[in-house]
Motif scaffolding. Sequence first.
Motif, mmCIF file in Angstrom:
data_model
loop_
_atom_site.group_PDB
_atom_site.id
_atom_site.type_symbol
_atom_site.label_atom_id
_atom_site.label_comp_id
_atom_site.label_asym_id
_atom_site.label_seq_id
_atom_site.Cartn_x
_atom_site.Cartn_y
_atom_site.Cartn_z
ATOM 1 N N UNK A 190 11.953 -12.544 -43.219
ATOM 2 C CA UNK A 190 11.216 -11.219 -42.776
ATOM 3 C C UNK A 190 11.984 -10.086 -43.033
ATOM 4 N N UNK A 191 11.623 -8.680 -42.823
ATOM 5 C CA UNK A 191 12.153 -7.539 -43.131
ATOM 6 C C UNK A 191 11.822 -6.649 -41.817
ATOM 7 N N UNK A 192 12.929 -6.420 -41.014
ATOM 8 C CA UNK A 192 12.765 -5.682 -39.864
ATOM 9 C C UNK A 192 13.032 -3.872 -40.232
ATOM 10 N N UNK A 193 12.172 -3.273 -39.460
ATOM 11 C CA UNK A 193 12.248 -1.620 -39.441
ATOM 12 C C UNK A 193 13.644 -1.350 -39.512
ATOM 13 N N UNK A 194 14.436 -1.702 -38.681
ATOM 14 C CA UNK A 194 15.779 -1.374 -38.311
ATOM 15 C C UNK A 194 16.541 -2.659 -38.928
ATOM 16 N N UNK A 195 17.709 -2.191 -39.833
ATOM 17 C CA UNK A 195 18.624 -3.317 -40.170
ATOM 18 C C UNK A 195 19.067 -4.230 -39.324
ATOM 19 N N UNK A 196 18.751 -5.614 -39.777
ATOM 20 C CA UNK A 196 19.058 -6.671 -38.999
ATOM 21 C C UNK A 196 19.823 -7.915 -39.929
ATOM 22 N N UNK A 197 20.668 -8.383 -39.326
ATOM 23 C CA UNK A 197 21.273 -9.745 -40.014
ATOM 24 C C UNK A 197 20.426 -10.722 -40.383
ATOM 25 N N UNK A 198 19.331 -10.898 -39.450
ATOM 26 C CA UNK A 198 18.493 -11.842 -39.563
ATOM 27 C C UNK A 198 17.393 -11.684 -40.746
#
Length: 258
Positions: free
Chosen positions: A179-187
Amino acid sequence: MLNFRFKTFILSLCLINTSWAQENLLAIGQGISSPTSTSTVNYSNGFTHENPVGTIYQGGARFSLQYDDNDNNSGLGGELGIGQGNYGLALGYYKNDCDSCDGDIAAAAAGSLGTFSLGLRVEEDLLTLGVVVNPTGQHRFGFTADINESDSSDSVKSFGVGYSLVKGNVTATLDASKQDRESDSSADDIIALTPGLRLQADMLALSVSYDMFVNEPEGSNRSNDLWFGVGIGKGQNWHLAIYKDYVADWALVGSLFF
């Protein structure tokens, strides 16, 4: 003589359609390169929804009922669909009995252009695009993308890729998604990887898949999990799939074909 050859050709096509339609009655992997034809709309595994190209494997008109159960809640769904090799359509409704859960309506459609099959799944604020290369061949390559159209500042896009080897009554699959979040996330670094194996023998089928997560950040509580499915059915007349640890602790999918 010509009439005999024409009838033989039509019969051969029917046998081919029946053969490959049987391969996709039971879920395997993340449904990216080998999507199921009996729960295409409502059930999925991994970071993307199941490849909507699965609707082309329905082998006619289909009605499916789905039930899943966890310790604290359960869910009920239904799907109507029709498909036959070069096209597929399906409409699904799913409702979890948790207090804050609303019912979800989604639809899927797909078309085959010979070597390529393209599919689209539509749900409120969410689109899933799917491609399967060589959808009836021995070597099959699948691609999926979830596009979130909500106004959320932290909307998520997801992508998947997979490969399936289909040889006789055996299917071996390896699917991956992230997945790719709009906000940067380690997930965003986590990759869901699922190898799977499916065996078909007359009225009985068995699938075994293993969900594993690569590049997990420290403190992540995701756990690798083995899940399996058992399918019982009579050709394209009816089919019952029983899953353990797939979308819930237990899940049932009963389908009738017309």
